[in-house]
Design a protein around this motif. Structure first.
Motif, PDB file in Angstrom:
ATOM      1  N   GLU A  93       0.836  -1.203   0.000  1.00 17.81           N
ATOM      2  CA  GLU A  93       0.000   0.000   0.000  1.00 17.81           C
ATOM      3  C   GLU A  93       0.874   1.257   0.000  1.00 17.81           C
ATOM      4  OE1 GLU A  93      -3.216  -0.074  -0.442  1.00 17.81           O
ATOM      5  OE2 GLU A  93      -3.632  -2.179  -0.052  1.00 17.81           O
ATOM      6  N   VAL A 127      -3.511  -5.227  -7.061  1.00 21.70           N
ATOM      7  CA  VAL A 127      -3.784  -5.093  -5.620  1.00 21.70           C
ATOM      8  C   VAL A 127      -5.018  -5.911  -5.231  1.00 21.70           C
ATOM      9  CG1 VAL A 127      -4.418  -3.460  -3.773  1.00 21.70           C
ATOM     10  CG2 VAL A 127      -2.631  -2.859  -5.413  1.00 21.70           C
ATOM     11  N   GLU A 163      -4.226  -1.508  -9.796  1.00 24.73           N
ATOM     12  CA  GLU A 163      -5.360  -1.810  -8.917  1.00 24.73           C
ATOM     13  C   GLU A 163      -5.831  -3.259  -9.088  1.00 24.73           C
ATOM     14  OE1 GLU A 163      -6.297  -0.254  -6.375  1.00 24.73           O
ATOM     15  OE2 GLU A 163      -5.176   1.569  -6.752  1.00 24.73           O
TER      16      GLU A 163
HETATM   17 FE1  FEO Z   1      -4.954   0.453  -1.644  1.00 25.84          FE
HETATM   18 FE2  FEO Z   1      -5.701   1.515  -4.506  1.00 25.84          FE
HETATM   19  O1  FEO Z   1      -5.821   0.201  -3.215  1.00 25.84           O
END
Ligand code: FEO
Length: 170
Positions: A17, A97, A94
């Protein structure tokens, strides 16, 4: 106490993050240098949100009594040349993620860690929004970004974005 693998994945996610924050800060710097202050603003706020995500992971681990280990944050490595590049890299990032969050969720599911699953529910939903927003930005850029008036209008739209703290409270 958390399962070892779940704790390790959550700890690694802090780093991911923070890398996301660093990546979006790089996008912001790129657009600022192009004179697109609205795009730069949008990604500056996105970077703040990613830092919030890291902090939520960190605080959750601390609440669970786990030791947090901070690692080096990698250098942003995306090649940015065209105005569309950050937008496409953003969507791809994204999607990556989302896969990471799903992996942590699956690890928590395997050991019936309902608490972590509940914590991660917010992130699962957030990732849907993140991907949708990134995809929308690409579509808008494809539709309107090819002439100066359209680009100006998009930049003004992105300039209006304001930071809001995450809705998840621990
Ligand atoms: Fe922390 Fe853009 O996801």
């Amino acid at each position: 106490m958390l399962d070892k693998k779940v704790a390790q994945l959550l700890n690694e996610q802090i780093n991911k993050e923070l890398y996301s924050a660093y990546l979006y800060l790089d996008f912001s710097v790129f657009y600022e240098a192009q004179g697109l202050d609205g795009f730069a603003n949008w990604y500056m706020i996105q970077a703040q949100e990613e830092r919030d995500h890291a902090m939520l992971m960190l605080q959750y681990l601390q609440m669970c009594g786990e030791k947090v280990t901070l690692e080096a944050v990698a250098k942003p490595d995306k090649v940015l040349a065209q105005l569309m590049d950050p937008l496409k890299e953003g969507l791809a990032h994204e999607e990556y993620v989302t896969g990471l969050i799903n992996t942590i969720y699956a690890a928590a599911y395997d050991v019936k860690d309902f608490r972590t699953m509940q914590f991660l529910d917010w992130f699962v939903k957030e990732q849907l929004e993140e991907e949708k927003t990134a995809d929308d930005m690409i579509k808008k850029m494809e539709l309107f970004g090819n002439d100066s008036k359209g680009l100006y209008s998009l930049d003004s739209e992105f300039a209006a974005r304001v930071y809001t703290a995450p809705s998840l409270v621990l």
